[in-house]
Write a protein that holds these residues in place. Sequence first.
Motif, PDB file in Angstrom:
ATOM      1  N   MET A  31     -66.995  -7.356 -45.752  1.00  0.00           N
ATOM      2  CA  MET A  31     -66.813  -7.357 -44.305  1.00  0.00           C
ATOM      3  C   MET A  31     -67.914  -6.595 -43.578  1.00  0.00           C
ATOM      4  SD  MET A  31     -62.719  -6.982 -43.614  1.00  0.00           S
ATOM      5  CE  MET A  31     -62.525  -5.373 -44.376  1.00  0.00           C
ATOM      6  N   ALA A  32     -68.605  -5.712 -44.289  1.00  0.00           N
ATOM      7  CA  ALA A  32     -69.535  -4.790 -43.638  1.00  0.00           C
ATOM      8  C   ALA A  32     -71.004  -5.129 -43.847  1.00  0.00           C
ATOM      9  CB  ALA A  32     -69.278  -3.371 -44.140  1.00  0.00           C
ATOM     10  N   LEU A  33     -71.320  -5.838 -44.920  1.00  0.00           N
ATOM     11  CA  LEU A  33     -72.706  -6.097 -45.288  1.00  0.00           C
ATOM     12  C   LEU A  33     -72.924  -7.587 -45.515  1.00  0.00           C
ATOM     13  CD1 LEU A  33     -73.121  -3.185 -47.849  1.00  0.00           C
ATOM     14  CD2 LEU A  33     -74.106  -3.274 -45.552  1.00  0.00           C
ATOM     15  N   SER A  34     -74.156  -8.021 -45.380  1.00  0.00           N
ATOM     16  CA  SER A  34     -74.476  -9.427 -45.600  1.00  0.00           C
ATOM     17  C   SER A  34     -75.069  -9.677 -46.979  1.00  0.00           C
ATOM     18  CB  SER A  34     -75.460  -9.912 -44.531  1.00  0.00           C
ATOM     19  OG  SER A  34     -76.617  -9.086 -44.485  1.00  0.00           O
ATOM     20  N   GLY A  35     -75.357  -8.596 -47.714  1.00  0.00           N
ATOM     21  CA  GLY A  35     -75.928  -8.756 -49.038  1.00  0.00           C
ATOM     22  C   GLY A  35     -75.967  -7.445 -49.788  1.00  0.00           C
ATOM     23  N   ASN A  36     -76.713  -7.420 -50.871  1.00  0.00           N
ATOM     24  CA  ASN A  36     -76.747  -6.265 -51.760  1.00  0.00           C
ATOM     25  C   ASN A  36     -77.852  -5.290 -51.432  1.00  0.00           C
ATOM     26  OD1 ASN A  36     -74.679  -6.048 -53.624  1.00  0.00           O
ATOM     27  ND2 ASN A  36     -76.062  -6.105 -55.377  1.00  0.00           N
ATOM     28  N   GLN A  37     -78.847  -5.724 -50.678  1.00  0.00           N
ATOM     29  CA  GLN A  37     -80.019  -4.885 -50.452  1.00  0.00           C
ATOM     30  C   GLN A  37     -79.976  -4.246 -49.077  1.00  0.00           C
ATOM     31  OE1 GLN A  37     -83.866  -6.347 -51.852  1.00  0.00           O
ATOM     32  NE2 GLN A  37     -84.709  -5.944 -49.826  1.00  0.00           N
ATOM     33  N   GLY A  38     -79.821  -5.023 -48.055  1.00  0.00           N
ATOM     34  CA  GLY A  38     -79.727  -4.530 -46.695  1.00  0.00           C
ATOM     35  C   GLY A  38     -81.022  -3.963 -46.155  1.00  0.00           C
ATOM     36  N   PRO A  39     -81.370  -4.299 -44.913  1.00  0.00           N
ATOM     37  CA  PRO A  39     -80.635  -5.220 -44.050  1.00  0.00           C
ATOM     38  C   PRO A  39     -80.891  -6.700 -44.350  1.00  0.00           C
ATOM     39  CG  PRO A  39     -82.571  -4.436 -42.898  1.00  0.00           C
ATOM     40  CD  PRO A  39     -82.541  -3.703 -44.213  1.00  0.00           C
ATOM     41  N   ALA A  40     -81.872  -6.971 -45.223  1.00  0.00           N
ATOM     42  CA  ALA A  40     -82.178  -8.360 -45.577  1.00  0.00           C
ATOM     43  C   ALA A  40     -82.908  -8.374 -46.905  1.00  0.00           C
ATOM     44  CB  ALA A  40     -83.029  -9.020 -44.490  1.00  0.00           C
ATOM     45  N   GLY A  41     -82.885  -9.545 -47.561  1.00  0.00           N
ATOM     46  CA  GLY A  41     -83.666  -9.698 -48.768  1.00  0.00           C
ATOM     47  C   GLY A  41     -82.884 -10.046 -50.006  1.00  0.00           C
ATOM     48  N   ASN A  42     -81.580  -9.818 -49.996  1.00  0.00           N
ATOM     49  CA  ASN A  42     -80.757 -10.163 -51.159  1.00  0.00           C
ATOM     50  C   ASN A  42     -79.365 -10.514 -50.669  1.00  0.00           C
ATOM     51  OD1 ASN A  42     -79.853 -10.533 -53.768  1.00  0.00           O
ATOM     52  ND2 ASN A  42     -79.641  -8.351 -54.223  1.00  0.00           N
ATOM     53  N   GLY A  44     -78.695 -12.349 -41.675  1.00  0.00           N
ATOM     54  CA  GLY A  44     -77.980 -11.659 -40.609  1.00  0.00           C
ATOM     55  C   GLY A  44     -76.850 -12.469 -40.029  1.00  0.00           C
ATOM     56  N   THR A  45     -77.055 -13.787 -39.938  1.00  0.00           N
ATOM     57  CA  THR A  45     -76.011 -14.633 -39.359  1.00  0.00           C
ATOM     58  C   THR A  45     -74.937 -15.011 -40.371  1.00  0.00           C
ATOM     59  OG1 THR A  45     -77.281 -16.657 -39.775  1.00  0.00           O
ATOM     60  CG2 THR A  45     -77.607 -15.594 -37.663  1.00  0.00           C
ATOM     61  N   SER A  46     -75.094 -14.608 -41.631  1.00  0.00           N
ATOM     62  CA  SER A  46     -74.050 -14.855 -42.626  1.00  0.00           C
ATOM     63  C   SER A  46     -73.025 -13.731 -42.650  1.00  0.00           C
ATOM     64  CB  SER A  46     -74.659 -15.013 -44.020  1.00  0.00           C
ATOM     65  OG  SER A  46     -75.070 -13.753 -44.547  1.00  0.00           O
ATOM     66  N   ASP A  47     -73.219 -12.724 -41.835  1.00  0.00           N
ATOM     67  CA  ASP A  47     -72.334 -11.567 -41.795  1.00  0.00           C
ATOM     68  C   ASP A  47     -70.914 -11.953 -41.382  1.00  0.00           C
ATOM     69  OD1 ASP A  47     -71.908  -8.507 -41.421  1.00  0.00           O
ATOM     70  OD2 ASP A  47     -71.301  -9.367 -39.502  1.00  0.00           O
ATOM     71  N   PHE A  48     -69.924 -11.380 -42.047  1.00  0.00           N
ATOM     72  CA  PHE A  48     -68.515 -11.663 -41.801  1.00  0.00           C
ATOM     73  C   PHE A  48     -68.147 -11.489 -40.333  1.00  0.00           C
ATOM     74  CE2 PHE A  48     -64.309  -9.652 -41.256  1.00  0.00           C
ATOM     75  CZ  PHE A  48     -63.471 -10.662 -41.700  1.00  0.00           C
ATOM     76  N   TYR A  49     -68.380 -10.317 -39.775  1.00  0.00           N
ATOM     77  CA  TYR A  49     -67.900 -10.054 -38.414  1.00  0.00           C
ATOM     78  C   TYR A  49     -68.721 -10.814 -37.375  1.00  0.00           C
ATOM     79  CZ  TYR A  49     -65.657  -7.734 -34.551  1.00  0.00           C
ATOM     80  OH  TYR A  49     -64.936  -7.496 -33.409  1.00  0.00           O
ATOM     81  N   ARG A  50     -69.990 -10.995 -37.625  1.00  0.00           N
ATOM     82  CA  ARG A  50     -70.823 -11.727 -36.665  1.00  0.00           C
ATOM     83  C   ARG A  50     -70.312 -13.151 -36.483  1.00  0.00           C
ATOM     84  NH1 ARG A  50     -77.431 -11.606 -36.439  1.00  0.00           N
ATOM     85  NH2 ARG A  50     -77.734 -13.196 -34.827  1.00  0.00           N
ATOM     86  N   GLN A  51     -69.982 -13.817 -37.594  1.00  0.00           N
ATOM     87  CA  GLN A  51     -69.491 -15.184 -37.468  1.00  0.00           C
ATOM     88  C   GLN A  51     -68.052 -15.231 -36.971  1.00  0.00           C
ATOM     89  OE1 GLN A  51     -71.344 -17.625 -37.163  1.00  0.00           O
ATOM     90  NE2 GLN A  51     -73.118 -16.461 -37.863  1.00  0.00           N
ATOM     91  N   LEU A  52     -67.225 -14.271 -37.379  1.00  0.00           N
ATOM     92  CA  LEU A  52     -65.880 -14.200 -36.834  1.00  0.00           C
ATOM     93  C   LEU A  52     -65.945 -14.056 -35.320  1.00  0.00           C
ATOM     94  CD1 LEU A  52     -62.963 -12.064 -38.223  1.00  0.00           C
ATOM     95  CD2 LEU A  52     -63.556 -11.927 -35.820  1.00  0.00           C
ATOM     96  N   TRP A  53     -66.834 -13.205 -34.853  1.00  0.00           N
ATOM     97  CA  TRP A  53     -66.998 -12.973 -33.412  1.00  0.00           C
ATOM     98  C   TRP A  53     -67.459 -14.249 -32.714  1.00  0.00           C
ATOM     99  CZ3 TRP A  53     -70.168 -13.147 -29.251  1.00  0.00           C
ATOM    100  CH2 TRP A  53     -69.883 -12.312 -28.166  1.00  0.00           C
ATOM    101  N   ASN A  54     -68.480 -14.894 -33.247  1.00  0.00           N
ATOM    102  CA  ASN A  54     -68.974 -16.127 -32.624  1.00  0.00           C
ATOM    103  C   ASN A  54     -67.872 -17.171 -32.498  1.00  0.00           C
ATOM    104  OD1 ASN A  54     -71.660 -15.326 -32.246  1.00  0.00           O
ATOM    105  ND2 ASN A  54     -72.318 -16.091 -34.243  1.00  0.00           N
ATOM    106  N   MET A  55     -67.097 -17.338 -33.558  1.00  0.00           N
ATOM    107  CA  MET A  55     -66.090 -18.398 -33.585  1.00  0.00           C
ATOM    108  C   MET A  55     -64.903 -18.098 -32.673  1.00  0.00           C
ATOM    109  SD  MET A  55     -66.336 -19.221 -37.681  1.00  0.00           S
ATOM    110  CE  MET A  55     -65.072 -20.489 -37.775  1.00  0.00           C
ATOM    111  N   ASN A  56     -64.627 -16.814 -32.438  1.00  0.00           N
ATOM    112  CA  ASN A  56     -63.481 -16.441 -31.617  1.00  0.00           C
ATOM    113  C   ASN A  56     -63.826 -16.092 -30.182  1.00  0.00           C
ATOM    114  OD1 ASN A  56     -61.253 -16.794 -33.300  1.00  0.00           O
ATOM    115  ND2 ASN A  56     -61.516 -14.797 -34.276  1.00  0.00           N
ATOM    116  N   GLU A  57     -65.098 -15.894 -29.876  1.00  0.00           N
ATOM    117  CA  GLU A  57     -65.476 -15.475 -28.525  1.00  0.00           C
ATOM    118  C   GLU A  57     -66.271 -16.524 -27.748  1.00  0.00           C
ATOM    119  OE1 GLU A  57     -64.540 -12.923 -26.825  1.00  0.00           O
ATOM    120  OE2 GLU A  57     -63.637 -11.659 -28.354  1.00  0.00           O
ATOM    121  N   LEU A  58     -67.266 -17.136 -28.382  1.00  0.00           N
ATOM    122  CA  LEU A  58     -68.183 -17.999 -27.626  1.00  0.00           C
ATOM    123  C   LEU A  58     -67.526 -19.248 -27.039  1.00  0.00           C
ATOM    124  CD1 LEU A  58     -71.516 -17.751 -29.678  1.00  0.00           C
ATOM    125  CD2 LEU A  58     -70.808 -16.480 -27.642  1.00  0.00           C
TER     126      LEU A  58
END
Length: 518
Positions: free
Chosen positions: A55-66, A75-89
């Motif tokens: 829920m907090a990270l998009s991968g193993n390395q952070g902020p990008a690369g794995n 960045g756009t594969s992040d749990f909360y970012r997509q939850l937010w997009n789908m419920n707000e936009l």
Amino acid sequence: MKIKSIKNIFPALIISLSLGTSSCIGDLDVDPTIDKSTSMVFNRDQVFAKLYANMALSGNQGPAGNGDIDGIDEGTSDFYRQLWNMNELPTDEAMCCWGDPGIPEFNFAQWDASHGMITAMYYRLYFGITLSNYFLEMTEGDTSATDQRAEARFLRALYYYYAMDFYGNIPFTEVVSTEKAPQHSRAEIFAYIEKELTECVNDMKDPKTNTYGRADKAAAWMLLARLYLNAEVYTGTAQWQKAADYASKVIESGYTLSTEYKNLFMGDNDKNGAQQEILLPILQDGIDTQNFGGALFLIASTHKNDMENGGTSENWAGNRIRRQLVDKFFPNSQAPTVNEKEMAKAANDDRALFYGLERKISIEDKANFTDGYSCAKYTNLYSDGSTPKDAKHVDMDIPFLRMAEAYLTYAEANARLGKNNDLIKSAIDELRKRANAKTQPSYSLDDICDEWAREFYFEGRRRMDLIRFNKFGGNTDYAWEWKGGAKDGTSFSANKNLYGIPTKDLVANPNLKQNPGY
């Protein structure tokens, strides 16, 4: 698009497993050949931590690369970012001015089953389910893991909850298997989530006794209250009394409302008093959890560099406010063009954290961030003036579940039951008094729907509330600017109350049938 192999997620593990659903078959298969640089030993704490990290990270390395998921910007594969997009936009609260593939379709409720971000969220949820299944399989019979197993069941139920809410009839599995998962109805998934939560809560820590950042009984009760509040949508049968009962358990759990609404959304919300309200945070740290989703997304995407309260060097100028949200604070007069502090004063409501300087109240130009007021709710600044850990990445924990939801759930459920107005009024008044807003003699269901927006705007839940109040897909009585793609708003089909099962999954799993309208 695919999920990374488990051995890339857990370098200390070499295992052969695959999610028993959809196009992940094969994508999660791992070469069982022993890698001398790794160990075959199951690391319980490491895997358990990843259940929350999903829920907090998009991968193993952070902020990008794995990243955990291939085929999409990490960045756009992040749990909360997509939850937010789908419920707000798609709602009356937010609209993004970016032209990135998928964003306009969200803004105007014009997506299809091949939408990349909707597919990424689907994979993210099933990745969490797979991790939970794996953890529970590997700890079966381990009495020393009772607390962790209960939390793993809670998290699996949480991931299944969002999968059910977004996609309806979905693939279901409790095991890690190469078999293609059967599709279960929304009502069946509802019953499963209910069973899991009512069982696992008995082994979870008592309220306020677990480590901050981990779920306790109150978090499970809150998710149950939400499940029952939306039961009529999910199953066709309302369960208002159960929603009220579980909301009451949360209210009486020992958690308390933060004395300051603003403190809930600041960089030090883990210690400024807001932690007394937050039942389950998504932990964020400017050093240890660097991510282009999560809290950085909430702050950076809502700020432009002419705003002073972001607390980060990132000002992406993307998501801004649709007028209908502003009107909920200023129903009888036009909102002023002032900063967020003066805006809250003018609204007589501390929650009206809107930035109006050099902004238009309405969105005329879809691509211009300053068309529409800016949301100044989220900040990485500290309430005591301390300096954030990093100039770019943020420390603000996402208040994912907070007890204010219990008050509004209790009020709405009792209103729908036709209960005494005092029960409804007392619950809503608690939130309005905290915000220094005037209370009312009574509250109608329409008032309660608006109060959900005033208390929880831009917190990634509005679509769910509009659907429950019959104000989303298929509704012709409530319009907002650019609803359905028209400036003054136009209705869109009721089939949009569900997202489509991703096309890739339908191709890979013959057990699946698509939702109507897709």
